[in-house]
Design a protein around this motif. Structure first.
Motif, PDB file in Angstrom:
ATOM      1  N   MET A  38       0.834  -1.204   0.000  1.00 48.53           N
ATOM      2  CA  MET A  38       0.000   0.000   0.000  1.00 48.53           C
ATOM      3  C   MET A  38       0.872   1.258   0.000  1.00 48.53           C
ATOM      4  O   MET A  38       0.580   2.234  -0.699  1.00 48.53           O
ATOM      5  N   ARG A  39       1.954   1.236   0.782  1.00 46.88           N
ATOM      6  CA  ARG A  39       2.869   2.376   0.830  1.00 46.88           C
ATOM      7  C   ARG A  39       3.501   2.595  -0.538  1.00 46.88           C
ATOM      8  O   ARG A  39       3.544   3.725  -1.046  1.00 46.88           O
ATOM      9  N   VAL A  40       3.991   1.525  -1.168  1.00 44.70           N
ATOM     10  CA  VAL A  40       4.645   1.636  -2.469  1.00 44.70           C
ATOM     11  C   VAL A  40       3.672   2.198  -3.513  1.00 44.70           C
ATOM     12  O   VAL A  40       4.016   3.116  -4.264  1.00 44.70           O
ATOM     13  N   ILE A  41       2.466   1.677  -3.542  1.00 49.86           N
ATOM     14  CA  ILE A  41       1.469   2.152  -4.518  1.00 49.86           C
ATOM     15  C   ILE A  41       1.119   3.610  -4.254  1.00 49.86           C
ATOM     16  O   ILE A  41       1.051   4.427  -5.177  1.00 49.86           O
ATOM     17  N   THR A  42       0.906   3.960  -2.987  1.00 47.95           N
ATOM     18  CA  THR A  42       0.562   5.338  -2.635  1.00 47.95           C
ATOM     19  C   THR A  42       1.660   6.306  -3.056  1.00 47.95           C
ATOM     20  O   THR A  42       1.380   7.365  -3.633  1.00 47.95           O
ATOM     21  N   GLU A  43       2.904   5.957  -2.767  1.00 51.98           N
ATOM     22  CA  GLU A  43       4.009   6.819  -3.175  1.00 51.98           C
ATOM     23  C   GLU A  43       4.086   6.931  -4.693  1.00 51.98           C
ATOM     24  O   GLU A  43       4.338   8.014  -5.230  1.00 51.98           O
ATOM     25  N   PHE A  44       3.842   5.839  -5.390  1.00 50.93           N
ATOM     26  CA  PHE A  44       3.914   5.860  -6.848  1.00 50.93           C
ATOM     27  C   PHE A  44       2.842   6.770  -7.438  1.00 50.93           C
ATOM     28  O   PHE A  44       3.137   7.637  -8.272  1.00 50.93           O
ATOM     29  N   ILE A  45       1.592   6.587  -7.019  1.00 53.99           N
ATOM     30  CA  ILE A  45       0.505   7.377  -7.614  1.00 53.99           C
ATOM     31  C   ILE A  45       0.502   8.828  -7.127  1.00 53.99           C
ATOM     32  O   ILE A  45      -0.211   9.650  -7.687  1.00 53.99           O
ATOM     33  N   SER A  46       1.310   9.131  -6.121  1.00 51.03           N
ATOM     34  CA  SER A  46       1.427  10.504  -5.626  1.00 51.03           C
ATOM     35  C   SER A  46       2.419  11.331  -6.437  1.00 51.03           C
ATOM     36  O   SER A  46       2.516  12.544  -6.233  1.00 51.03           O
ATOM     37  N   GLN A  47       3.136  10.692  -7.328  1.00 54.01           N
ATOM     38  CA  GLN A  47       4.084  11.420  -8.171  1.00 54.01           C
ATOM     39  C   GLN A  47       3.317  12.385  -9.082  1.00 54.01           C
ATOM     40  O   GLN A  47       2.185  12.096  -9.493  1.00 54.01           O
ATOM     41  N   PRO A  48       3.924  13.525  -9.403  1.00 48.89           N
ATOM     42  CA  PRO A  48       3.224  14.530 -10.214  1.00 48.89           C
ATOM     43  C   PRO A  48       2.613  13.992 -11.506  1.00 48.89           C
ATOM     44  O   PRO A  48       1.517  14.399 -11.885  1.00 48.89           O
ATOM     45  N   GLU A  49       3.287  13.042 -12.181  1.00 50.65           N
ATOM     46  CA  GLU A  49       2.758  12.569 -13.467  1.00 50.65           C
ATOM     47  C   GLU A  49       1.544  11.644 -13.323  1.00 50.65           C
ATOM     48  O   GLU A  49       0.883  11.348 -14.315  1.00 50.65           O
ATOM     49  N   TYR A  50       1.248  11.216 -12.110  1.00 46.64           N
ATOM     50  CA  TYR A  50       0.108  10.300 -11.912  1.00 46.64           C
ATOM     51  C   TYR A  50      -0.990  10.854 -11.012  1.00 46.64           C
ATOM     52  O   TYR A  50      -2.120  10.406 -11.092  1.00 46.64           O
ATOM     53  N   ARG A  51      -0.674  11.805 -10.168  1.00 49.04           N
ATOM     54  CA  ARG A  51      -1.654  12.215  -9.152  1.00 49.04           C
ATOM     55  C   ARG A  51      -2.940  12.815  -9.718  1.00 49.04           C
ATOM     56  O   ARG A  51      -3.970  12.762  -9.073  1.00 49.04           O
ATOM     57  N   ASN A  52      -2.896  13.371 -10.922  1.00 50.01           N
ATOM     58  CA  ASN A  52      -4.116  13.923 -11.513  1.00 50.01           C
ATOM     59  C   ASN A  52      -4.893  12.896 -12.328  1.00 50.01           C
ATOM     60  O   ASN A  52      -6.003  13.174 -12.772  1.00 50.01           O
ATOM     61  N   VAL A  53      -4.307  11.737 -12.526  1.00 51.20           N
ATOM     62  CA  VAL A  53      -4.977  10.657 -13.257  1.00 51.20           C
ATOM     63  C   VAL A  53      -5.506   9.615 -12.270  1.00 51.20           C
ATOM     64  O   VAL A  53      -6.666   9.233 -12.326  1.00 51.20           O
ATOM     65  N   VAL A  54      -4.653   9.175 -11.367  1.00 50.25           N
ATOM     66  CA  VAL A  54      -5.044   8.185 -10.361  1.00 50.25           C
ATOM     67  C   VAL A  54      -5.436   8.959  -9.104  1.00 50.25           C
ATOM     68  O   VAL A  54      -4.599   9.281  -8.274  1.00 50.25           O
ATOM     69  N   THR A  55      -6.708   9.242  -9.000  1.00 53.27           N
ATOM     70  CA  THR A  55      -7.170  10.125  -7.925  1.00 53.27           C
ATOM     71  C   THR A  55      -7.801   9.373  -6.759  1.00 53.27           C
ATOM     72  O   THR A  55      -8.167   9.997  -5.758  1.00 53.27           O
ATOM     73  N   MET A  56      -7.932   8.062  -6.889  1.00 48.12           N
ATOM     74  CA  MET A  56      -8.474   7.239  -5.799  1.00 48.12           C
ATOM     75  C   MET A  56      -7.665   5.969  -5.678  1.00 48.12           C
ATOM     76  O   MET A  56      -7.198   5.432  -6.668  1.00 48.12           O
ATOM     77  N   PHE A  57      -7.559   5.489  -4.447  1.00 51.71           N
ATOM     78  CA  PHE A  57      -6.875   4.227  -4.169  1.00 51.71           C
ATOM     79  C   PHE A  57      -7.728   3.446  -3.189  1.00 51.71           C
ATOM     80  O   PHE A  57      -7.822   3.789  -2.021  1.00 51.71           O
ATOM     81  N   SER A  58      -8.367   2.395  -3.686  1.00 46.81           N
ATOM     82  CA  SER A  58      -9.135   1.493  -2.827  1.00 46.81           C
ATOM     83  C   SER A  58      -8.145   0.428  -2.352  1.00 46.81           C
ATOM     84  O   SER A  58      -7.653  -0.359  -3.144  1.00 46.81           O
ATOM     85  N   PHE A  59      -7.841   0.443  -1.074  1.00 47.55           N
ATOM     86  CA  PHE A  59      -6.702  -0.353  -0.618  1.00 47.55           C
ATOM     87  C   PHE A  59      -7.021  -1.757  -0.182  1.00 47.55           C
ATOM     88  O   PHE A  59      -6.118  -2.506   0.165  1.00 47.55           O
ATOM     89  N   LEU A  60      -8.268  -2.190  -0.233  1.00 52.24           N
ATOM     90  CA  LEU A  60      -8.551  -3.591   0.063  1.00 52.24           C
ATOM     91  C   LEU A  60      -9.924  -3.942  -0.486  1.00 52.24           C
ATOM     92  O   LEU A  60     -10.935  -3.378  -0.077  1.00 52.24           O
ATOM     93  N   ASN A  61      -9.971  -4.904  -1.384  1.00 47.69           N
ATOM     94  CA  ASN A  61     -11.214  -5.338  -2.000  1.00 47.69           C
ATOM     95  C   ASN A  61     -11.882  -6.438  -1.172  1.00 47.69           C
ATOM     96  O   ASN A  61     -11.250  -7.436  -0.841  1.00 47.69           O
ATOM     97  N   GLU A  62     -13.128  -6.252  -0.861  1.00 46.98           N
ATOM     98  CA  GLU A  62     -13.984  -7.280  -0.239  1.00 46.98           C
ATOM     99  C   GLU A  62     -13.327  -8.040   0.908  1.00 46.98           C
ATOM    100  O   GLU A  62     -13.184  -9.247   0.870  1.00 46.98           O
ATOM    101  N   ALA A  63     -12.944  -7.317   1.927  1.00 44.10           N
ATOM    102  CA  ALA A  63     -12.336  -7.969   3.103  1.00 44.10           C
ATOM    103  C   ALA A  63     -13.369  -8.824   3.824  1.00 44.10           C
ATOM    104  O   ALA A  63     -14.527  -8.526   3.847  1.00 44.10           O
TER     105      ALA A  63
END
Length: 149
Positions: A124-149
């Motif tokens: 989750m940390r790795v993905i969050t840091e990745f999508i927080s980069q300037p080239e992705y933050r305006n495209v990937v605006t949501m992160f659902s961190f666990l599907n159907e727990a």
């Protein structure tokens, strides 16, 4: 399923079969059609092994990542925003096949429960840091961190 695909050497094994699947499953035309229909978001389920896997796990480690990046590029091009959905967790969060492992739930349970939870937090940390980069933050605006727990 991954184990059966890996054993199917006549079809090229797991990596080849998954690459062929990713090459054709979602196309740029699909994203253009989504935008053309007036929709503005797509939910993209990704497995934890898109980030990493441990030795002995039967997954096509990182095979999907180039295709995820390709989808981000198309989403940007057509004005679509992305909700990344971490669809699998080490050890399985619900015991269903779409969690990466059918049967017993080992996320936060059993001998490996704590290790699985720590791995999940790291992914989750790795993905969050990745999508927080300037080239992705305006495209990937949501992160659902666990599907159907």
């Amino acid at each position: 399923m991954s184990q059966a695909m890996a054993a199917d050497t006549a079809s090229g094994g797991l990596e080849k079969q998954m690459t062929e699947h990713y090459d054709t499953f979602i196309t740029e035309q699909d994203i253009a059609d989504i935008a053309g229909a007036g929709l503005n978001y797509v939910r993209v389920p990704i497995p934890f092994w898109a980030v990493d896997e441990w030795d002995g796990e039967p997954f096509a480690s990182k095979a999907c990542w180039p295709y995820i990046l390709r989808l981000f590029k198309w989403a940007r091009k057509y004005g679509i925003r992305v909700n990344i959905d971490l669809h699998t967790i080490p050890g399985s969060q619900n015991g269903y096949n779409h969690s990466g492992k059918s049967g017993q739930i080992n996320f936060m349970m059993g001998v490996m429960g704590y290790a699985n939870a720590q791995r999940a937090l790291e992914y989750m940390r790795v993905i969050t840091e990745f999508i927080s980069q300037p080239e992705y933050r305006n495209v990937v605006t949501m992160f659902s961190f666990l599907n159907e727990a």
